[in-house]
Design a protein around this motif. Structure first.
Motif, PDB file in Angstrom:
ATOM      1  N   TYR A   1      52.645  19.788  48.194  1.00  0.00           N
ATOM      2  CA  TYR A   1      54.245  19.914  47.511  1.00  0.00           C
ATOM      3  C   TYR A   1      54.763  17.942  48.652  1.00  0.00           C
ATOM      4  O   TYR A   1      56.020  18.247  46.985  1.00  0.00           O
ATOM      5  CB  TYR A   1      55.271  21.424  48.329  1.00  0.00           C
ATOM      6  N   ALA A   2      55.883  18.000  48.963  1.00  0.00           N
ATOM      7  CA  ALA A   2      55.663  16.571  49.900  1.00  0.00           C
ATOM      8  C   ALA A   2      54.993  15.165  49.214  1.00  0.00           C
ATOM      9  O   ALA A   2      56.315  14.456  48.824  1.00  0.00           O
ATOM     10  CB  ALA A   2      55.134  16.677  51.156  1.00  0.00           C
ATOM     11  N   MET A   3      53.965  15.632  48.512  1.00  0.00           N
ATOM     12  CA  MET A   3      53.677  14.003  48.221  1.00  0.00           C
ATOM     13  C   MET A   3      53.347  14.168  46.655  1.00  0.00           C
ATOM     14  O   MET A   3      52.817  13.753  46.282  1.00  0.00           O
ATOM     15  CB  MET A   3      52.014  14.130  48.716  1.00  0.00           C
ATOM     16  N   SER A   4      54.275  15.658  45.560  1.00  0.00           N
ATOM     17  CA  SER A   4      53.782  15.821  44.370  1.00  0.00           C
ATOM     18  C   SER A   4      52.486  15.869  44.304  1.00  0.00           C
ATOM     19  O   SER A   4      52.216  15.234  42.914  1.00  0.00           O
ATOM     20  CB  SER A   4      54.637  14.512  43.538  1.00  0.00           C
ATOM     21  N   GLY A   5      51.688  16.605  44.892  1.00  0.00           N
ATOM     22  CA  GLY A   5      50.206  16.784  43.686  1.00  0.00           C
ATOM     23  C   GLY A   5      49.172  16.551  45.017  1.00  0.00           C
ATOM     24  O   GLY A   5      49.348  16.356  46.120  1.00  0.00           O
ATOM     25  N   GLY A   6      48.428  16.048  44.505  1.00  0.00           N
ATOM     26  CA  GLY A   6      46.846  16.266  44.507  1.00  0.00           C
ATOM     27  C   GLY A   6      45.871  16.945  45.495  1.00  0.00           C
ATOM     28  O   GLY A   6      46.290  18.523  44.451  1.00  0.00           O
ATOM     29  N   THR A   7      44.648  17.653  45.678  1.00  0.00           N
ATOM     30  CA  THR A   7      44.002  18.539  45.315  1.00  0.00           C
ATOM     31  C   THR A   7      44.243  19.092  46.595  1.00  0.00           C
ATOM     32  O   THR A   7      43.411  18.340  47.750  1.00  0.00           O
ATOM     33  CB  THR A   7      42.504  18.212  44.985  1.00  0.00           C
TER      34      THR A   7
ATOM     35  N   ALA B   1      43.090  16.519  48.919  1.00  0.00           N
ATOM     36  CA  ALA B   1      42.828  14.591  48.784  1.00  0.00           C
ATOM     37  C   ALA B   1      43.885  14.431  47.789  1.00  0.00           C
ATOM     38  O   ALA B   1      45.253  15.268  47.406  1.00  0.00           O
ATOM     39  CB  ALA B   1      42.062  14.297  47.481  1.00  0.00           C
ATOM     40  N   PRO B   2      44.964  13.182  48.068  1.00  0.00           N
ATOM     41  CA  PRO B   2      45.742  12.839  48.484  1.00  0.00           C
ATOM     42  C   PRO B   2      45.982  12.895  46.323  1.00  0.00           C
ATOM     43  O   PRO B   2      44.807  12.023  46.074  1.00  0.00           O
ATOM     44  CB  PRO B   2      46.763  11.771  48.493  1.00  0.00           C
ATOM     45  N   PRO B   3      46.806  12.543  45.637  1.00  0.00           N
ATOM     46  CA  PRO B   3      47.032  12.285  44.528  1.00  0.00           C
ATOM     47  C   PRO B   3      46.756  11.318  43.597  1.00  0.00           C
ATOM     48  O   PRO B   3      46.862  10.083  44.787  1.00  0.00           O
ATOM     49  CB  PRO B   3      48.811  12.499  43.640  1.00  0.00           C
ATOM     50  N   THR B   4      46.462  10.172  42.784  1.00  0.00           N
ATOM     51  CA  THR B   4      45.798   9.118  42.660  1.00  0.00           C
ATOM     52  C   THR B   4      47.549   8.414  42.768  1.00  0.00           C
ATOM     53  O   THR B   4      48.117   8.564  42.731  1.00  0.00           O
ATOM     54  CB  THR B   4      45.750   9.431  41.600  1.00  0.00           C
TER      55      THR B   4
ATOM     56  N   GLU C   1      55.243  17.162  38.662  1.00  0.00           N
ATOM     57  CA  GLU C   1      56.473  18.150  38.840  1.00  0.00           C
ATOM     58  C   GLU C   1      56.451  19.083  38.979  1.00  0.00           C
ATOM     59  O   GLU C   1      55.675  20.000  38.134  1.00  0.00           O
ATOM     60  CB  GLU C   1      56.903  17.583  37.254  1.00  0.00           C
ATOM     61  N   TRP C   2      57.827  20.053  39.624  1.00  0.00           N
ATOM     62  CA  TRP C   2      58.248  20.961  39.864  1.00  0.00           C
ATOM     63  C   TRP C   2      59.155  21.392  39.296  1.00  0.00           C
ATOM     64  O   TRP C   2      59.937  21.173  39.090  1.00  0.00           O
ATOM     65  CB  TRP C   2      58.192  21.428  41.418  1.00  0.00           C
TER      66      TRP C   2
END
Length: 194
Positions: A92-98, A111-114, A120-121
């Motif tokens: 959530y803090a990084m705004s995405g990832g898997t 895995a962090p987002p690209t 968006e939340w």
């Protein structure tokens, strides 16, 4: 306005995060639907709702004082530090990832987002509203943010006890899309009162 001790707000509040366009509770006194909203858990010092506005004076040659003032920029941020160092909170803090699970080895992977990818939340901060006096008779205030994205540096300092590892989180509030089911306001504040 008369002095009223029950209008002095105390407490950190609870922050919830949901998928973009998650419906907000209709009543700040009602329970939050946890099947749609995720509580982000404990924080370090609560949450800060900040509105940073920039104004420019309109000047003319005939006057030494401004004849008007215009708001030329505004940023609205909801920020704090998450005290629960889970991979979900990091996501959530990084705004995405898997996040994936390797069940055979009992390993959870993040895995962090690209570089260009982020999620968006919708955000809900529930705090005490004016008029509350204690747990039994308190009133709630909901700060509703229909569209936000995590910005800023992410920091996790691993340190010796009694200090804990915190995940910094800063969410920038954005203008909702015209198709938003939560309206077109950047934020809305609802108070429950007697």
């Amino acid at each position: 306005m008369a002095q009223n001790v029950s209008d002095v707000l105390i407490g950190t509040g609870d922050i919830y995060i949901g998928a973009l366009n998650t419906a907000f509770p209709s009543d700040p006194a009602g329970t939050v639907n946890t099947s749609n909203w995720t509580h982000l858990g404990y924080s370090e010092d609560g949450w800060t709702f900040e509105i940073d506005r920039q104004f420019e004076d309109i000047m003319v040659a005939e006057e030494i004082d401004p004849i008007d003032v215009y708001k030329t920029a505004q940023t609205i941020t909801l920020s704090g530090e998450l005290a629960q160092g889970t991979l979900e909170n990091l996501k959530y803090a990084m705004s995405g990832g898997t996040i994936s699970n390797d069940t055979s080895n009992k390993i959870k992977n993040f895995a962090p987002p690209t570089t260009a990818g982020f999620t968006e939340w919708s955000l809900l901060l529930r705090v005490q509203a004016p008029g509350g006096g204690g747990a039994a008779d308190s009133y709630n205030r909901d700060i509703q943010v229909p569209r936000a994205v995590s910005i800023g540096a992410i920091q996790m300092q691993h340190q010796k006890a009694p200090n804990k590892t915190l995940i910094s989180a800063s969410f920038r509030c954005l203008v909702p899309a015209s198709t938003s089911t939560n309206g077109t306001l950047i934020f809305q504040i609802n108070d429950k009162y007697a």
